[in-house]
Design a protein around this motif. Structure first.
Motif, mmCIF file in Angstrom:
data_model
loop_
_atom_site.group_PDB
_atom_site.id
_atom_site.type_symbol
_atom_site.label_atom_id
_atom_site.label_comp_id
_atom_site.label_asym_id
_atom_site.label_seq_id
_atom_site.Cartn_x
_atom_site.Cartn_y
_atom_site.Cartn_z
ATOM 1 N N PRO A 197 0.809 -1.222 0.000
ATOM 2 C CA PRO A 197 0.000 0.000 0.000
ATOM 3 C C PRO A 197 0.842 1.273 0.000
ATOM 4 C CG PRO A 197 -0.886 -1.569 1.574
ATOM 5 C CD PRO A 197 0.432 -2.111 1.120
ATOM 6 N N THR A 198 1.947 1.262 0.733
ATOM 7 C CA THR A 198 2.827 2.433 0.747
ATOM 8 C C THR A 198 3.452 2.637 -0.625
ATOM 9 O OG1 THR A 198 3.310 2.043 3.085
ATOM 10 C CG2 THR A 198 4.797 3.500 1.900
ATOM 11 N N MET A 199 3.816 1.550 -1.289
ATOM 12 C CA MET A 199 4.355 1.644 -2.647
ATOM 13 C C MET A 199 3.312 2.236 -3.596
ATOM 14 S SD MET A 199 6.244 -2.066 -2.887
ATOM 15 C CE MET A 199 6.625 -1.862 -4.623
ATOM 16 N N SER A 200 2.066 1.775 -3.482
ATOM 17 C CA SER A 200 0.997 2.288 -4.346
ATOM 18 C C SER A 200 0.777 3.774 -4.100
ATOM 19 C CB SER A 200 -0.307 1.522 -4.086
ATOM 20 O OG SER A 200 -0.156 0.156 -4.370
ATOM 21 N N PHE A 201 0.758 4.156 -2.823
ATOM 22 C CA PHE A 201 0.574 5.565 -2.471
ATOM 23 C C PHE A 201 1.688 6.407 -3.077
ATOM 24 C CE2 PHE A 201 1.385 9.214 0.268
ATOM 25 C CZ PHE A 201 0.124 9.776 0.391
ATOM 26 N N GLY A 202 2.926 5.949 -2.920
ATOM 27 C CA GLY A 202 4.061 6.706 -3.440
ATOM 28 C C GLY A 202 4.053 6.802 -4.952
ATOM 29 N N GLY A 203 3.811 5.673 -5.625
ATOM 30 C CA GLY A 203 3.836 5.662 -7.084
ATOM 31 C C GLY A 203 2.751 6.526 -7.697
ATOM 32 N N LEU A 204 1.520 6.383 -7.207
ATOM 33 C CA LEU A 204 0.411 7.166 -7.755
ATOM 34 C C LEU A 204 0.553 8.650 -7.418
ATOM 35 C CD1 LEU A 204 -2.552 4.717 -7.059
ATOM 36 C CD2 LEU A 204 -1.662 5.381 -9.295
ATOM 37 N N SER A 205 1.050 8.955 -6.221
ATOM 38 C CA SER A 205 1.249 10.364 -5.848
ATOM 39 C C SER A 205 2.322 11.002 -6.724
ATOM 40 C CB SER A 205 1.639 10.473 -4.371
ATOM 41 O OG SER A 205 0.591 10.019 -3.536
ATOM 42 N N ALA A 206 3.365 10.238 -7.046
ATOM 43 C CA ALA A 206 4.410 10.758 -7.935
ATOM 44 C C ALA A 206 3.832 11.061 -9.315
ATOM 45 C CB ALA A 206 5.553 9.749 -8.042
ATOM 46 N N VAL A 207 2.961 10.175 -9.804
ATOM 47 C CA VAL A 207 2.306 10.414 -11.101
ATOM 48 C C VAL A 207 1.451 11.678 -11.037
ATOM 49 C CG1 VAL A 207 0.580 9.521 -12.714
ATOM 50 C CG2 VAL A 207 2.330 7.996 -11.795
ATOM 51 N N ILE A 208 0.771 11.883 -9.911
ATOM 52 C CA ILE A 208 -0.056 13.082 -9.756
ATOM 53 C C ILE A 208 0.804 14.341 -9.816
ATOM 54 C CG2 ILE A 208 -1.367 14.405 -8.043
ATOM 55 C CD1 ILE A 208 -2.853 11.922 -7.321
#
Length: 755
Positions: free
Chosen positions: A720-731
């Protein structure tokens, strides 16, 4: 705001001392920061289901357990059975263990015609082959054992360990328990081979350990990447060191709030350090971007030059800090404590980063020789040249760009409509993680380690001796076994059916509920074991049905719970009060509360931030335009989630609120600069071009820093932390596109003068 800029440049030493005095009380708290070795905090505050579940545990005992399993083709041999007996005894000596259930200590009902006796299953370990074969046959023929203590093929056995009840504040309880368990198991690995451990105890502890390993990685990696980024953009050692000093004080002060507020580092708040570091650096970059030697030559005084720079950036930086703090603070409406705590600490971090960026950093810069930090900034090479070409493309093709972006947004909205609301605890761990491998080994051979409970309550003492009421429990169990993900059920009724079969000379046709209340009472008089205590009260007025499940998806669990409740509502229950409860119900409620809370937080943050934007930009049109680049990255994010099948879960639900508060920052800087140019009577096209050239470098640099800050989360061991980081970086990347391409193109298209 401009008075602060003047104060800082006129009294730099005083401001520096005040900043350090502000930071000191928080920095000295850093050694008191605590982590916990559990995730028990992830529940909904005030949830009646949580309170009811606790009452069930108070009545029948703590239901947490973990399974120790191993396989051997020689399971039913004297050496292995003796090892199981020794292992059971050794595990029971661990202070944190309440009970151990295994083939070594479970009771067995041996019956003859109109009589049965209860004795330990391993009362005597046979030494001869026929005796061992008979023992194996007894184990595999007992429904209470198969799938619980032994596999159907007789080659895998389980020891089920029940921890003692412990204080909520004892954060290291599971760590001690698991460490002592592993010490005991190590003595028997030569004979048993590899032991496999799974269950809520193991999952809970693993989640907390991943959090600790993440903290150890996030901070040094963030420092490394931020240092490289500052050097890449400014190629200046002093500016790099000044930026590191500023973010260190900001992050340290924010982290010092943890012990003062009674907040621990957990799987959510562990995101705070890299996030604050990146955001603190973003304001530093906007200051550094104006360190032009031309300005120094015009005013001929470092203090005046610094005052001019601060006058120019302090208002937009204040607004960006305010809107980001509002985005984080909106999480305080959540009913889930760690989400709420994340909102509190992160919003305080935004206050600190603004204060130190303008009260600590400028005095430190004034201590440096001007020629070591001011540079010649040219707009015709490097990033300046790229931004110039970008501005030309946007102005030349504004309408096609706007049409393309509109189609892209519509497509993203369609993809977003396919997003599933689901949390799969198993998928929180990488496929290669030991926990997933252990579950994959145990559940197919035995039963799932997830649980759902059903409480069955009668209105009077001894009511559950009545066969009619027992039939209600049996009917519930039969229905539950038809549901996907349910592996087995256990209740007081299973013991009575086993007694009835034994009473009739082990005839399988009598594996049914006793036909009369008197016969039930007779059986209970003969049965002198405590194995039933976790399923029935001593007054026989309340029973518990245990359902073991291997369904780890919250959506699947919600369907299972809904099916059980629908079945209960559709049938008569002879006056019994029946309620579905258990850990799965608690987890499903947490997911529902999380998603509901994020919708409320997003609405609150969007409303407050929009209001701030209208006030700050002093224009309804500019305020409305600011919504375009801020909505764009969030819509694209949800579109990506829909296309990639990424569910809305405990981590991805946070993204929209956090992203809204951060993405608006660069929009404020861009529109503030645009309004300044328009105030100088420049036409829209030229004002947009100048705003892109003046603010583009800082916007790109700060966004890259945020991409790095969020990208560091990809180093997490926790999915979940990886998903949060990856998607936030895309944002953050799409936010730059929104500010430098989408917003100017939309403004030119609506103006009607683009070519």
């Amino acid at each position: 705001m401009k008075h602060i800029a003047s104060l800082v440049t006129r009294f730099p030493i005083l401001c520096l001392v005040l900043s350090l005095c502000l930071a000191a009380p928080f920095l000295i708290q850093l050694p008191r920061i605590q982590t916990v070795d559990n995730v028990d905090y992830f529940t909904v505050e005030g949830d009646p289901d949580v309170a009811f579940y606790q009452s069930i545990k108070d009545t029948f005992g703590e239901d947490e357990f973990f399974v120790i399993a191993f396989s051997s083709p020689e399971l039913f041999t004297s050496p292995v059975l003796r090892m199981i007996a020794a292992l059971t005894q050794e595990l029971e000596t661990i202070p944190e263990v309440r009970e151990v259930q295994s083939l070594a200590n479970v009771d067995y009902i041996h019956g003859e015609e109109e009589y049965f006796e209860v004795r330990p299953f391993l009362e005597r370990i046979p030494e001869d082959a026929p005796g061992m074969a008979a023992l194996r046959e007894q184990a595999l023929g007992n429904p209470l054992y198969v799938g619980n203590l032994v596999s159907a093929d007789g080659e895998t056995t389980a020891l089920v360990v029940f921890p003692t009840a412990h204080e909520a504040g004892d954060g290291s309880f599971r760590k001690r328990l698991i460490k002592q368990t592993e010490t005991v198991l190590a003595k028997h690995e030569e004979l048993a081979g590899r032991f496999h451990l799974a269950g809520w105890t193991m999952t809970n502890f693993s989640l907390s350990q991943y959090m600790k390993s993440d903290v150890a990685v996030f901070i040094p990696v963030t420092y490394l990447f931020i240092t490289l980024t500052i050097w890449l953009f400014f190629r200046n050692v002093r500016l790099t060191l000044l930026a590191l000093a500023n973010i260190s004080v900001c992050t340290g002060t924010t982290m010092g709030c943890f012990p003062l507020l009674g907040i621990t580092l957990n799987n959510v708040t562990t995101i705070v350090p890299p996030l604050v570091m990146a955001l603190a650096l973003a304001d530093s970059v906007h200051i550094f971007a104006h360190l032009d030697k031309k300005l120094l030559g015009q005013v001929r005084s470092p203090a005046k030059a610094m005052e001019h720079i601060l006058h120019r950036v302090i208002t937009p930086c204040f607004l960006t800090s305010l809107t980001t703090a509002v985005g984080f603070a909106s999480l305080a409406v959540s009913d889930i404590p760690p989400i709420k705590e994340f909102g509190y600490v992160a919003s305080l971090g935004m206050i600190f980063e603004f204060l130190f960026s303008f009260m600590l950093l400028p005095p430190l810069m004034l201590m440096c020789r001007p020629d070591t930090i001011y540079t010649h900034q040219r707009k015709d090479i490097g990033m300046g040249a790229f931004l110039g070409r970008l501005s030309t493309v946007v102005q030349t093709h504004a309408r096609p760009i706007t049409i393309f972006i509109t189609i892209l947004i519509l497509g993203a909205l369609w993809a977003a409509s396919t997003i599933r609301v689901e949390t799969n605890l198993l998928e929180y761990f990488k496929p290669s993680s030991p926990l997933r491998q252990e579950l994959s080994y145990i559940e197919p051979r035995l039963s799932g380690v997830g649980t759902v409970d059903i409480s069955v309550k009668a209105g009077e003492r001894d009511a559950l001796r009545d066969p009619a009421k027992l039939a209600v429990i049996d009917r519930l169990q039969t229905f539950a076994l038809t549901l996907p993900g349910v592996d087995r059920t256990m209740s007081f009724v299973d013991f009575l059916k086993d007694m009835n079969m034994s009473f009739h000379n082990e005839d399988p046709d009598f594996y049914v509920i006793p036909e009369s209340r008197e016969l039930v009472s007779q059986y209970l008089l003969l049965y002198d074991s405590d194995d039933m205590d976790e399923f029935i009260t001593s007054e026989y007025d309340q029973a518990r049905i245990l359902i073991r499940i291997s369904e780890h998806s919250s959506a699947g669990q919600a369907e299972l719970i809904h099916a059980l409740r629908a079945f209960i509502d559709q049938h008569e229950h002879d006056g019994l009060q029946i309620r579905v409860t258990g850990r799965a119900v608690q987890d499903v409620n947490t997911i529902d509360a999380l998603v509901r809370g994020q919708v409320e937080s997003l609405a609150l943050a969007a409303t407050v931030i929009t209001f701030i934007m209208f006030l700050a930009l002093r224009s309804f049109v500019a305020g409305a335009l600011s919504l375009i680049p801020n909505a764009f990255p969030i819509i694209i994010n949800f579109g990506i989630m829909g296309l990639l099948g990424i569910p809305l879960n405990t981590s991805t639900a946070l993204i929209s609120v956090v992203a809204l508060g951060i993405a608006v920052d660069d929009t404020i800087h861009f529109l503030t600069e645009y309004n300044r140019k328009r105030a100088e009577s420049l036409p829209m096209r030229e004002a947009l071009q100048r705003a892109i050239l003046e603010k583009g470098t800082a916007i790109c640099a700060s966004s890259l820093i945020l991409v790095i800050g969020f990208g560091v989360l990809l180093f997490s061991s926790f999915v979940p932390t990886m998903s949060f980081g990856g998607l936030s970086a895309v944002i953050m990347i799409t936010a730059v596109v929104g500010d430098l391409i989408v917003l100017p193109a939309a403004m030119l298209s609506f103006d009607g003068k683009s070519e």
